[in-house]
Design a protein around this motif. Structure first.
Motif, PDB file in Angstrom:
ATOM      1  N   GLU A 143       0.829  -1.200   0.036  1.00 26.54           N
ATOM      2  CA  GLU A 143      -0.185  -0.032   0.010  1.00 26.54           C
ATOM      3  C   GLU A 143       0.914   1.342   0.078  1.00 26.54           C
ATOM      4  O   GLU A 143       0.515   2.231  -0.679  1.00 26.54           O
ATOM      5  CB  GLU A 143      -0.697  -0.033   1.198  1.00 26.54           C
ATOM      6  N   THR A 144       2.032   1.192   0.678  1.00 27.82           N
ATOM      7  CA  THR A 144       2.775   2.383   0.847  1.00 27.82           C
ATOM      8  C   THR A 144       3.352   2.671  -0.685  1.00 27.82           C
ATOM      9  O   THR A 144       3.677   3.781  -1.050  1.00 27.82           O
ATOM     10  CB  THR A 144       3.891   2.185   1.644  1.00 27.82           C
ATOM     11  N   LEU A 145       3.870   1.713  -1.435  1.00 27.20           N
ATOM     12  CA  LEU A 145       4.273   1.841  -2.754  1.00 27.20           C
ATOM     13  C   LEU A 145       3.298   2.408  -3.608  1.00 27.20           C
ATOM     14  O   LEU A 145       3.669   3.005  -4.678  1.00 27.20           O
ATOM     15  CB  LEU A 145       5.047   0.417  -3.132  1.00 27.20           C
ATOM     16  N   LEU A 146       2.100   1.654  -3.338  1.00 26.09           N
ATOM     17  CA  LEU A 146       1.077   2.130  -4.483  1.00 26.09           C
ATOM     18  C   LEU A 146       0.818   3.591  -4.092  1.00 26.09           C
ATOM     19  O   LEU A 146       0.317   4.294  -5.367  1.00 26.09           O
ATOM     20  CB  LEU A 146      -0.353   1.388  -4.222  1.00 26.09           C
ATOM     21  N   SER A 147       0.537   4.108  -2.705  1.00 23.44           N
ATOM     22  CA  SER A 147       0.327   5.538  -2.485  1.00 23.44           C
ATOM     23  C   SER A 147       1.578   6.602  -3.156  1.00 23.44           C
ATOM     24  O   SER A 147       1.150   7.482  -3.740  1.00 23.44           O
ATOM     25  CB  SER A 147       0.217   5.676  -0.933  1.00 23.44           C
ATOM     26  N   GLN A 148       3.034   6.102  -3.120  1.00 20.88           N
ATOM     27  CA  GLN A 148       3.571   6.688  -3.477  1.00 20.88           C
ATOM     28  C   GLN A 148       3.704   6.728  -5.065  1.00 20.88           C
ATOM     29  O   GLN A 148       4.002   7.830  -5.703  1.00 20.88           O
ATOM     30  CB  GLN A 148       5.069   6.239  -3.165  1.00 20.88           C
ATOM     31  N   PHE A 149       3.437   5.918  -5.494  1.00 21.01           N
ATOM     32  CA  PHE A 149       3.201   5.643  -7.198  1.00 21.01           C
ATOM     33  C   PHE A 149       2.170   6.794  -7.518  1.00 21.01           C
ATOM     34  O   PHE A 149       2.355   7.322  -8.599  1.00 21.01           O
ATOM     35  CB  PHE A 149       2.963   4.276  -7.731  1.00 21.01           C
ATOM     36  N   ARG A 150       1.147   6.628  -6.751  1.00 18.07           N
ATOM     37  CA  ARG A 150      -0.129   7.361  -7.253  1.00 18.07           C
ATOM     38  C   ARG A 150       0.388   9.054  -7.113  1.00 18.07           C
ATOM     39  O   ARG A 150       0.135   9.791  -7.945  1.00 18.07           O
ATOM     40  CB  ARG A 150      -1.216   7.386  -6.340  1.00 18.07           C
ATOM     41  N   ILE A 151       1.099   9.530  -6.085  1.00 20.80           N
ATOM     42  CA  ILE A 151       1.585  10.608  -5.852  1.00 20.80           C
ATOM     43  C   ILE A 151       2.505  11.054  -7.058  1.00 20.80           C
ATOM     44  O   ILE A 151       2.727  12.097  -7.589  1.00 20.80           O
ATOM     45  CB  ILE A 151       2.136  10.918  -4.539  1.00 20.80           C
ATOM     46  N   ALA A 152       3.416  10.181  -7.480  1.00 17.57           N
ATOM     47  CA  ALA A 152       4.473  10.340  -8.453  1.00 17.57           C
ATOM     48  C   ALA A 152       3.929  10.827  -9.777  1.00 17.57           C
ATOM     49  O   ALA A 152       4.245  11.534 -10.397  1.00 17.57           O
ATOM     50  CB  ALA A 152       5.449   9.156  -8.420  1.00 17.57           C
ATOM     51  N   GLU A 153       2.658  10.092 -10.030  1.00 11.18           N
ATOM     52  CA  GLU A 153       1.970  10.333 -11.210  1.00 11.18           C
ATOM     53  C   GLU A 153       1.474  11.554 -11.134  1.00 11.18           C
ATOM     54  O   GLU A 153       1.448  12.511 -12.238  1.00 11.18           O
ATOM     55  CB  GLU A 153       0.720   9.218 -11.500  1.00 11.18           C
ATOM     56  N   ARG A 154       0.859  11.904 -10.144  1.00 10.08           N
ATOM     57  CA  ARG A 154       0.431  13.548 -10.014  1.00 10.08           C
ATOM     58  C   ARG A 154       1.424  14.581 -10.065  1.00 10.08           C
ATOM     59  O   ARG A 154       1.207  15.345 -10.690  1.00 10.08           O
ATOM     60  CB  ARG A 154      -0.357  13.551  -8.792  1.00 10.08           C
TER      61      ARG A 154
END
Length: 305
Positions: free
Chosen positions: A110-121
């Motif tokens: 979940e941590t990596l997924l959250s980081q990935f979504r923020i990185a996309e934004r």
């Protein structure tokens, strides 16, 4: 000429009291001279940093930059605010791809997924880095050209949007200003500020004063707490007539209307409907620049741009 045998006259205070007169004199003098009370002011760091000297520190924090800005003939500034976290497109894209690879190995994280979504934004917002850089160029080329300091770009001196705007001025050979702030963690100014015009402040209040003292326009790109703080400061000062009105341009209406529901504030009666005219929106560097020029034309002020 003086003869070698002649002794140079010394004033009584140029030599310590003789130990022949008092065997304890040397020890006593050393104790006195090493005491902070005997130090010159500039050497007495403990006093300079004391609560009692805070007023002097505030003055010096202001005066150092003020003297240099006058020396460099900085009359008017256009200030750019925005997030320190918005980075160049290629760097943002690289970060997204790195996180994609990490997610392939840890799909359930979940941590990596959250980081990935923020990185996309953040990758989406990297377009604002380009726009801020373009805006810096427009300011740098205003007036009579890059060597004309009559209108000079000013930022908070850090990375992200601030770096991009300073970089744009640097691209066209123009001077630009960076007002850095001392923080508990180590930080660096961005490399595109004119060295003589890169300042570091201890007090946020004095830094804000310098942001507004010569400001003839304010352009605000997407940002967080710091950007919001700086934006609401100038809106309040204009609203309360504590400072003359200047064009305030918010880049990306979609972003800022999500961050602050301005119409809601007016509908609730906590600001006046006319307060919505204190600022305007733009979607690009060129649109922001044109809105500033139009504001001065509409207000019949032609001397600046």
């Amino acid at each position: 000429m003086k003869k070698k045998s002649e002794k140079q006259y010394q004033f009584p205070w140029q030599q310590p009291k003789s130990t022949l007169e008092d065997p304890n004199a040397e020890k006593l003098i050393k104790e006195i001279m090493k005491n902070p009370s005997y130090q010159l002011l500039e050497e007495n760091i403990s006093f300079i940093n004391s609560n009692e000297a805070r007023g002097i520190r505030l003055q010096l924090d202001y005066l150092r930059a003020e003297a240099k800005l006058r020396e460099e003939h900085i009359d008017h500034t256009i200030v750019v605010f925005g997030s320190a976290r918005i980075i160049e497109h290629d760097t943002a894209l690289k970060h997204v791809k790195e996180l994609e690879k990490d997610l392939e190995k840890s799909v359930q994280s979940e941590t990596l997924l959250s980081q990935f979504r923020i990185a996309e934004r953040m990758l989406e917002k990297s377009t604002y880095y380009n726009e801020a850089r373009e805006f810096g160029k427009l300011v740098g080329l205003s007036g009579k050209g890059p060597n004309d300091s009559r209108v000079t770009l000013m930022t908070g001196g850090g990375p992200g949007i601030m770096e991009a705007a300073n970089r744009g001025a640097f691209d066209v050979g123009a001077k630009s200003i960076g007002l850095n702030i001392e923080l508990p963690h180590e930080q660096f100014p961005n490399p595109y500020i004119t060295p003589d015009l890169c300042f570091q402040f201890h007090y946020f209040a004095i830094r804000k004063l310098h942001f507004l003292q010569r400001a003839k326009a304010l352009v605000v790109f997407p940002g967080g707490f710091g950007t919001l703080d700086e934006l609401t400061d100038i809106l309040t000062l204009i609203q309360t007539h504590k400072t003359p009105p200047i064009p305030v341009v918010l880049v990306s209406g979609n972003y800022w209307n999500k961050v602050i529901d301005f119409n809601f504030l007016a509908d609730e009666g906590v600001i006046a409907p006319g307060d919505l005219n204190i600022f305007m929106f733009a979607e690009s560097a060129h649109e922001a620049w044109e809105k500033i020029r139009e504001w001065y034309k509409d207000n019949e002020i032609h001397a600046l741009l």
